[in-house]
Design an enzyme around this catalytic site. Structure first.
Site, PDB file in Angstrom:
ATOM      1  N   ASP A 266      33.690  69.259  28.364  1.00 22.17           N
ATOM      2  CA  ASP A 266      35.107  68.929  28.386  1.00 22.17           C
ATOM      3  C   ASP A 266      35.887  70.251  28.341  1.00 22.17           C
ATOM      4  O   ASP A 266      35.313  71.335  28.202  1.00 22.17           O
ATOM      5  CB  ASP A 266      35.492  67.975  27.251  1.00 22.17           C
ATOM      6  CG  ASP A 266      36.750  67.185  27.599  1.00 22.17           C
ATOM      7  OD1 ASP A 266      37.501  67.612  28.493  1.00 22.17           O
ATOM      8  OD2 ASP A 266      36.997  66.140  26.969  1.00 22.17           O
TER       9      ASP A 266
HETATM   10  C1  NOJ Z   1      40.304  66.788  28.393  1.00 23.44           C
HETATM   11  C2  NOJ Z   1      39.960  65.337  28.360  1.00 23.44           C
HETATM   12  O1  NOJ Z   1      39.269  65.030  27.167  1.00 23.44           O
HETATM   13  C3  NOJ Z   1      39.114  64.896  29.534  1.00 23.44           C
HETATM   14  O2  NOJ Z   1      38.956  63.503  29.477  1.00 23.44           O
HETATM   15  C4  NOJ Z   1      39.755  65.314  30.825  1.00 23.44           C
HETATM   16  O3  NOJ Z   1      39.027  64.839  31.918  1.00 23.44           O
HETATM   17  C5  NOJ Z   1      39.847  66.825  30.822  1.00 23.44           C
HETATM   18  N1  NOJ Z   1      40.678  67.261  29.715  1.00 23.44           N
HETATM   19  C6  NOJ Z   1      40.402  67.378  32.113  1.00 23.44           C
HETATM   20  O4  NOJ Z   1      41.747  67.154  32.200  1.00 23.44           O
END
Ligand code: NOJ
Length: 745
Positions: A266
């Site tokens: 993430d």
């Molecule tokens: C953080 C989020 O937790 C995730 O779900 C998302 O896809 C990413 N950022 C990218 O924006």
């Protein structure tokens, strides 16, 4: 074979992708391999040189088609090996056409419709050069305080698995190679939804048995359905942050499930291993993540910086890196990016075309859940109305109705409730609008007078309240999930006018409604319904459509009941009405034993305000005659459970028929009810339908004390009904398979 020639090896020519991947790998430098493992946020100027040098595998958050094509041109024509880019974007519940938030879509329990919404999102976003979305989010969500409950498919493993698979199919289409297909991402693996106190990014502690029986099934289902990618959760799972959790990512995902696809971290979650207190510095964080099996790093550049020396110093081996890079290359081949890295910008694009909008309207219609309809105040009749009050900060706000993660949806494409109601009633009804409050969370009463005035002269007041988009979503958690600001006071003020109230709620989570419930005549829960929310709600209000959504999450009475979900364990002292004593009924100085000694709170009833699976209709359905085709089965047999459902009201309508089971005794305790099937069926008024569910060993199996997926012999209860509180029950008994019995003898 020259590397650039690899681009000519079209998968449609049946060329073996493994050969292509190995051919590429054999010509890549270590830097180029690590480049493939790095995803960067779009910052075009910096990226151009990096891409040219083979330092980028994927770009996130670029949506300008010309820029994307230019980046792909640099990657394929100016970098040494000509490897195209994965272009990632959070396409969560639509792209330009916004569908209801995922929790709303889940309330439709409509597998086909959800697949179609994802298909449309894929078509619209792939037209813009995007080839990878970070959806579906299939985290089991049992805490409505958590902002990301909005993005989830609810509390139940079966529902979440089924609908998550539908989304994967919609995004990925029949064949990833098709230009309108985008890679999906099962996220956030795993347990993210169990963050303590519903605070985003917080620690999770989930015993392995619960993890396997509750949190992992949607991920296993997505893996089995061929989801292309997995995202590791930000969260700490039982003391080991998932980004560095080799047990989860290697032992379970790779070895146990044999998952072949790509895993991505993430956002900046690799350096955050240092913040977690799991790695001493960013270099060791890169080591932990890579060693745990995170193939690609999102956003932070730790792999690019530290993997070269970790490999040179033999902390990580090249074979491991090659395996990871080959998964990334394989996805690029699957998507056909080597053959067609560019997206045609001259092709006529029709985002928000009439088909997309009609699906968005249907999805919003099917997502709305009717929670109350006193004296059948709904549907409203245009002919019987003279004046209608429309009140509330969410009645005419095209942006707020889109909800969280609406990056590419535009407010001016939305049709609001006010627009749609005025359009529907025309000049025959006088629609009087008052905002009442400036925002959903404001605490000043300045707008109340106007709201009271319009209510006084109206036959009915439609209040459109709830939460603005910003009150749910990532990092947008609430400790109090009542209607925010002074909404409760606004409802009270309108109530005092004596005008009947229809409450429409737009929100990204279950709101605790116990206090306002007696003040309103009807509640239609619309979640954040998306671009076509206004027309969908209007058609439901006026009976052009019949509400049919059912709750994908339990609605608690108050925040103190959380976590509250239908699939709870029985405990040794289950709550019951017979033993429940309310705090107000405790006699002065009564001995403790008079309080029932069961699992309850003193100051709130143990039941939810609305149970999982609940939702009313304008008609009534009568359930009867539950039968099993046979009462006893062995492990290799199956049986059928049927019930008859009659539409005894006056509306032709759809009903979501639900099957629940309970395994009465297990080697580990089992939930008091588990959803095992559902069907959305249409029954015209006055007619009946017999619904058949098949039960076999797969539905009865669970992870046992040894963490093995097995069904255990014994008695089961089974219910068919309109929500998880149903009482129409039968039973069945499971025996060992014949040959096993013989072996035992
Ligand atoms: C953080 C989020 O937790 C995730 O779900 C998302 O896809 C990413 N950022 C990218 O924006």
């Amino acid at each position: 074979m020259s590397v650039k020639n690899i681009q000519q090896l079209n998968p449609t020519q049946n060329c073996n992708k493994e050969v292509q991947v190995s051919a590429l790998l054999s010509q890549m430098t270590l830097q180029e391999k690590i480049g493939q493992m790095s995803q960067f946020n779009s910052d075009v100027e910096k990226l151009e040189t990096l891409i040219k040098n083979g330092g980028v595998g994927s770009v996130i958050n670029e949506v300008d088609l010309d820029t994307i094509n230019e980046l792909q041109r640099i990657a394929t024509q100016e970098s040494r090996l000509g490897i195209p880019l994965l272009i990632g974007r959070d396409v969560i519940h639509g792209f330009n056409t916004m569908f209801p938030i995922p929790l709303g879509q889940a309330a439709s329990w409509s597998v086909d419709l959800i697949e179609t919404c994802a298909r449309i999102a894929a078509i619209e976003s792939s037209n813009k050069g995007i080839n990878w979305t970070f959806a579906p989010m299939i985290d089991i969500s049992r805490d409505p305080r958590w902002g990301r409950v909005a993005e989830s498919l609810g509390e139940d493993p079966y529902l979440c698995s089924t609908l998550g698979v539908a989304m994967v199919k919609g995004f990925q289409g029949d064949n990833l190679y098709d230009s309108s297909s985008i890679a999906a991402c099962a996220k956030h693996f795993a347990g993210y939804g169990a963050s303590e106190s519903g605070r985003d990014y917080n620690t999770t502690n989930i015993p392995e048995n619960e993890l396997r029986n509750v949190y992992l099934p949607p991920f296993k289902a997505a893996a089995d359905a061929g989801v292309s990618t997995f995202m590791a959760s930000f969260s700490d799972l039982n003391g080991i942050p998932v980004t560095g959790n080799s047990w989860l990512l290697n032992d379970i995902l790779r070895k146990e499930w044999q998952y072949p696809g790509l895993t991505v971290s993430d956002w900046e979650s690799i350096p955050q291993l240092v913040t977690h207190g799991f790695a001493v510095d960013e270099k060791s964080a890169a080591f932990e993540a890579c060693n745990a099996g995170v193939d690609m790093e999102m956003a932070s550049g730790n792999y690019a910086e530290h993997l070269p020396s970790l490999i040179q110093n033999n902390k990580l081996n090249l074979e491991q890196i090659d395996t990871m890079v080959s998964r990334i290359l394989k996805l690029k081949l699957d998507l056909g990016l080597f053959d067609k890295p560019f997206t045609d910008s001259t092709e006529p694009k029709e985002p928000l075309n009439s088909f997309h909008l009609s699906v968005a309207k249907q999805a919003a219609i099917k997502s709305c859940v009717l929670l109350k309809n006193n004296k059948q105040i709904l549907p409203l009749s245009k002919a019987k109305l003279t004046t209608l009050a429309v009140i509330g900060p969410l009645a005419d706000d095209g942006y707020e109705q889109l909800g969280t993660w609406a990056f590419d949806g535009k407010a001016n494409h939305s049709i609001t409730c006010l627009n749609a109601i005025e359009d529907y009633v025309g000049s025959s009804v006088d629609v009087k609008f008052a905002m009442g409050m400036e925002t959903s969370r404001c605490n000043n009463f300045d707008g109340f007078d106007e709201a009271i005035q319009v209510s006084l002269s109206a036959d009915v007041a439609v209040l459109i309240l709830g939460e603005e988009a910003i009150l749910s979503g990532e990092a947008h958690c609430r400790s109090n999930i009542d209607l925010p600001g002074c909404q409760e006071q606004l409802i009270n003020a309108v109530y005092e006018t004596g005008t009947p109230i229809v409450l429409i709620i737009m929100a990204g989570r279950p709101i605790t409604l116990e206090k306002v419930l007696p003040k309103v005549d009807a509640i239609l829960y619309a979640w954040h319904p998306g671009t076509m929310g206004g027309p969908a709600i209007t058609e439901l209000l006026f009976g052009e459509e019949c509400p049919s959504g059912k709750l994908p999450v339990t609605f608690p009475r108050n925040v103190g009941q959380i976590p509250l979900y239908y699939g709870q364990k029985n405990t040794g002292r289950p709550a019951s009405d017979a033993t429940f004593v309310d705090i107000d009924n405790i006699k002065v100085r009564a001995p403790q034993t008079s309080l029932g000694m069961t699992s309850t709170h003193l100051d709130t009833h143990f039941s939810p305000l609305f149970p999982f699976g609940f939702g009313l209709s304008y008609t009534q359905f009568e359930y009867r005659d539950i039968t099993v085709s046979r009462r006893e089965i062995t492990m290799d047999e199956s049986l059928k459970i049927t019930a008859t459902i009659r539409n005894v009201g006056h509306f032709d309508a759809e009903e979501i028929v639900q099957l629940y089971i309970r395994d009465l005794v297990g080697s580990v305790t089992r939930p008091v009810k588990e959803l095992k099937g559902f069907k959305r069926i249409y029954i015209p008024a006055g007619e009946s339908e017999t619904v058949v569910f098949e039960i076999n060993i797969d539905q009865l199996a669970f992870y046992n004390r040894q963490m093995k997926l097995k069904a255990e012999p014994g008695l089961f209860h089974a219910w068919i009904g309109s929500n998880s509180d149903t009482e129409l029950k039968t039973e069945l008994e499971l025996f060992e398979a014949q040959d096993e019995l013989l072996t035992k003898d």
